[in-house]
Design a protein around this motif. Structure first.
Motif, PDB file in Angstrom:
ATOM      1  N   ALA A 205      82.293  24.996 158.646  1.00  0.00           N
ATOM      2  CA  ALA A 205      81.579  25.334 159.877  1.00  0.00           C
ATOM      3  C   ALA A 205      81.974  24.403 161.021  1.00  0.00           C
ATOM      4  N   LYS A 206      82.031  23.094 160.749  1.00  0.00           N
ATOM      5  CA  LYS A 206      82.336  22.135 161.811  1.00  0.00           C
ATOM      6  C   LYS A 206      83.736  22.340 162.372  1.00  0.00           C
ATOM      7  N   ASP A 207      84.685  22.735 161.540  1.00  0.00           N
ATOM      8  CA  ASP A 207      86.051  22.946 162.003  1.00  0.00           C
ATOM      9  C   ASP A 207      86.165  24.207 162.856  1.00  0.00           C
ATOM     10  N   ILE A 208      85.479  25.261 162.448  1.00  0.00           N
ATOM     11  CA  ILE A 208      85.500  26.509 163.221  1.00  0.00           C
ATOM     12  C   ILE A 208      84.901  26.274 164.604  1.00  0.00           C
ATOM     13  N   LEU A 209      83.761  25.607 164.636  1.00  0.00           N
ATOM     14  CA  LEU A 209      83.093  25.357 165.919  1.00  0.00           C
ATOM     15  C   LEU A 209      83.979  24.536 166.847  1.00  0.00           C
ATOM     16  N   ARG A 210      84.628  23.513 166.303  1.00  0.00           N
ATOM     17  CA  ARG A 210      85.519  22.678 167.122  1.00  0.00           C
ATOM     18  C   ARG A 210      86.723  23.466 167.604  1.00  0.00           C
ATOM     19  N   ALA A 211      87.347  24.261 166.737  1.00  0.00           N
ATOM     20  CA  ALA A 211      88.531  25.035 167.116  1.00  0.00           C
ATOM     21  C   ALA A 211      88.204  26.078 168.182  1.00  0.00           C
ATOM     22  N   ALA A 212      86.981  26.587 168.157  1.00  0.00           N
ATOM     23  CA  ALA A 212      86.564  27.582 169.146  1.00  0.00           C
ATOM     24  C   ALA A 212      86.108  26.933 170.458  1.00  0.00           C
ATOM     25  N   ARG A 213      85.914  25.615 170.410  1.00  0.00           N
ATOM     26  CA  ARG A 213      85.446  24.863 171.589  1.00  0.00           C
ATOM     27  C   ARG A 213      84.106  25.378 172.105  1.00  0.00           C
TER      28      ARG A 213
ATOM     29  N   LEU B  82      97.408  26.043 169.697  1.00  0.00           N
ATOM     30  CA  LEU B  82      97.354  24.680 170.211  1.00  0.00           C
ATOM     31  C   LEU B  82      98.342  24.463 171.352  1.00  0.00           C
ATOM     32  N   SER B  83      99.574  24.937 171.183  1.00  0.00           N
ATOM     33  CA  SER B  83     100.602  24.698 172.200  1.00  0.00           C
ATOM     34  C   SER B  83     100.312  25.410 173.519  1.00  0.00           C
ATOM     35  N   LEU B  84      99.467  26.439 173.481  1.00  0.00           N
ATOM     36  CA  LEU B  84      99.097  27.174 174.694  1.00  0.00           C
ATOM     37  C   LEU B  84      97.700  26.809 175.186  1.00  0.00           C
ATOM     38  N   ASP B  85      97.073  25.849 174.505  1.00  0.00           N
ATOM     39  CA  ASP B  85      95.704  25.443 174.823  1.00  0.00           C
ATOM     40  C   ASP B  85      94.735  26.631 174.764  1.00  0.00           C
ATOM     41  N   ARG B  86      94.975  27.529 173.802  1.00  0.00           N
ATOM     42  CA  ARG B  86      94.128  28.709 173.623  1.00  0.00           C
ATOM     43  C   ARG B  86      93.212  28.467 172.422  1.00  0.00           C
ATOM     44  N   PRO B  87      91.895  28.462 172.633  1.00  0.00           N
ATOM     45  CA  PRO B  87      90.985  28.204 171.515  1.00  0.00           C
ATOM     46  C   PRO B  87      90.863  29.396 170.555  1.00  0.00           C
ATOM     47  N   LEU B  88      90.400  29.099 169.372  1.00  0.00           N
ATOM     48  CA  LEU B  88      90.033  30.126 168.403  1.00  0.00           C
ATOM     49  C   LEU B  88      88.969  31.015 169.030  1.00  0.00           C
ATOM     50  N   GLN B  89      89.045  32.309 168.777  1.00  0.00           N
ATOM     51  CA  GLN B  89      88.033  33.242 169.273  1.00  0.00           C
ATOM     52  C   GLN B  89      87.155  33.697 168.111  1.00  0.00           C
ATOM     53  N   ILE B  90      85.857  33.520 168.249  1.00  0.00           N
ATOM     54  CA  ILE B  90      84.924  34.066 167.263  1.00  0.00           C
ATOM     55  C   ILE B  90      84.578  35.467 167.745  1.00  0.00           C
ATOM     56  N   ALA B  91      85.273  36.447 167.197  1.00  0.00           N
ATOM     57  CA  ALA B  91      85.081  37.825 167.634  1.00  0.00           C
ATOM     58  C   ALA B  91      83.718  38.351 167.193  1.00  0.00           C
ATOM     59  N   ASP B  92      83.253  37.919 166.041  1.00  0.00           N
ATOM     60  CA  ASP B  92      81.913  38.273 165.577  1.00  0.00           C
ATOM     61  C   ASP B  92      81.456  37.206 164.588  1.00  0.00           C
ATOM     62  N   GLY B  93      80.214  36.757 164.749  1.00  0.00           N
ATOM     63  CA  GLY B  93      79.637  35.824 163.790  1.00  0.00           C
ATOM     64  C   GLY B  93      79.249  34.469 164.338  1.00  0.00           C
ATOM     65  N   TYR B  94      79.261  34.294 165.657  1.00  0.00           N
ATOM     66  CA  TYR B  94      78.909  33.000 166.257  1.00  0.00           C
ATOM     67  C   TYR B  94      77.523  32.540 165.818  1.00  0.00           C
ATOM     68  N   HIS B  95      76.544  33.428 165.821  1.00  0.00           N
ATOM     69  CA  HIS B  95      75.186  33.048 165.421  1.00  0.00           C
ATOM     70  C   HIS B  95      75.108  32.706 163.934  1.00  0.00           C
ATOM     71  N   ARG B  96      75.844  33.441 163.104  1.00  0.00           N
ATOM     72  CA  ARG B  96      75.866  33.137 161.668  1.00  0.00           C
ATOM     73  C   ARG B  96      76.513  31.780 161.428  1.00  0.00           C
ATOM     74  N   LEU B  97      77.571  31.491 162.167  1.00  0.00           N
ATOM     75  CA  LEU B  97      78.225  30.187 162.074  1.00  0.00           C
ATOM     76  C   LEU B  97      77.246  29.076 162.437  1.00  0.00           C
ATOM     77  N   CYS B  98      76.536  29.233 163.542  1.00  0.00           N
ATOM     78  CA  CYS B  98      75.594  28.201 163.987  1.00  0.00           C
ATOM     79  C   CYS B  98      74.454  28.027 162.988  1.00  0.00           C
ATOM     80  N   ALA B  99      73.944  29.125 162.451  1.00  0.00           N
ATOM     81  CA  ALA B  99      72.876  29.030 161.457  1.00  0.00           C
ATOM     82  C   ALA B  99      73.366  28.237 160.247  1.00  0.00           C
ATOM     83  N   SER B 100      74.557  28.533 159.787  1.00  0.00           N
ATOM     84  CA  SER B 100      75.124  27.831 158.636  1.00  0.00           C
ATOM     85  C   SER B 100      75.343  26.354 158.941  1.00  0.00           C
ATOM     86  N   TYR B 101      75.809  26.054 160.138  1.00  0.00           N
ATOM     87  CA  TYR B 101      76.047  24.666 160.552  1.00  0.00           C
ATOM     88  C   TYR B 101      74.746  23.879 160.529  1.00  0.00           C
ATOM     89  N   HIS B 102      73.645  24.494 160.941  1.00  0.00           N
ATOM     90  CA  HIS B 102      72.353  23.805 160.926  1.00  0.00           C
ATOM     91  C   HIS B 102      71.940  23.413 159.516  1.00  0.00           C
TER      92      HIS B 102
END
Length: 132
Positions: free
Chosen positions: A51-59, A93-113
């Protein structure tokens, strides 16, 4: 001592996750690319990332536990209901383009908590070369 809650995950994303992902992706990509990405996501293998890595990669910021959708997902977890894997489009990384969470941002945050080290099942695809 409080009982540790474990997140249960479904084997595959729910069918309604793909139109939700397309709705988000239409804000950042042309319709033809959105169609390609959602098709790729529907056929991608499921992988796991912390969870922590996904959140960081998505900025993205961690949403609070009292956010209505995060709270709903936390309630599902405490009831033992499985959460749907999340849908991701890889950043660059080379284009400074973050990971996109196309679906599941709230599920990610719930899991991170529950634990920032939670392994999150994901469908992860690369942006097709024609879009780069």
């Amino acid at each position: 001592m409080a009982k540790k809650v474990t997140v249960e995950w479904a084997d595959a994303p729910a069918e309604h996750d793909y139109p939700a992902a397309a709705s988000f992706l239409r804000l950042t990509a042309a319709p033809a690319l959105v169609e390609v990405l959602t098709a790729l996501l529907s056929h991608a293998p499921t992988v796991e990332h912390r969870a922590k890595d996904i959140l960081r990669a998505a900025r993205l910021q961690l949403l609070p536990a009292d956010d209505p959708e995060v709270a709903r997902d936390l309630k599902h977890v405490t009831k033992g209901k499985p959460l749907s894997p999340i849908l991701l489009v890889r950043g660059e990384l080379s284009l400074d383009r973050p990971l996109q969470i196309a679906d599941g941002y709230h599920r990610l945050c719930a899991s991170y908590h529950l634990s920032q080290d939670t392994e999150i099942p994901c469908r992860l695809v690369d942006l097709p070369a024609i879009a780069v």
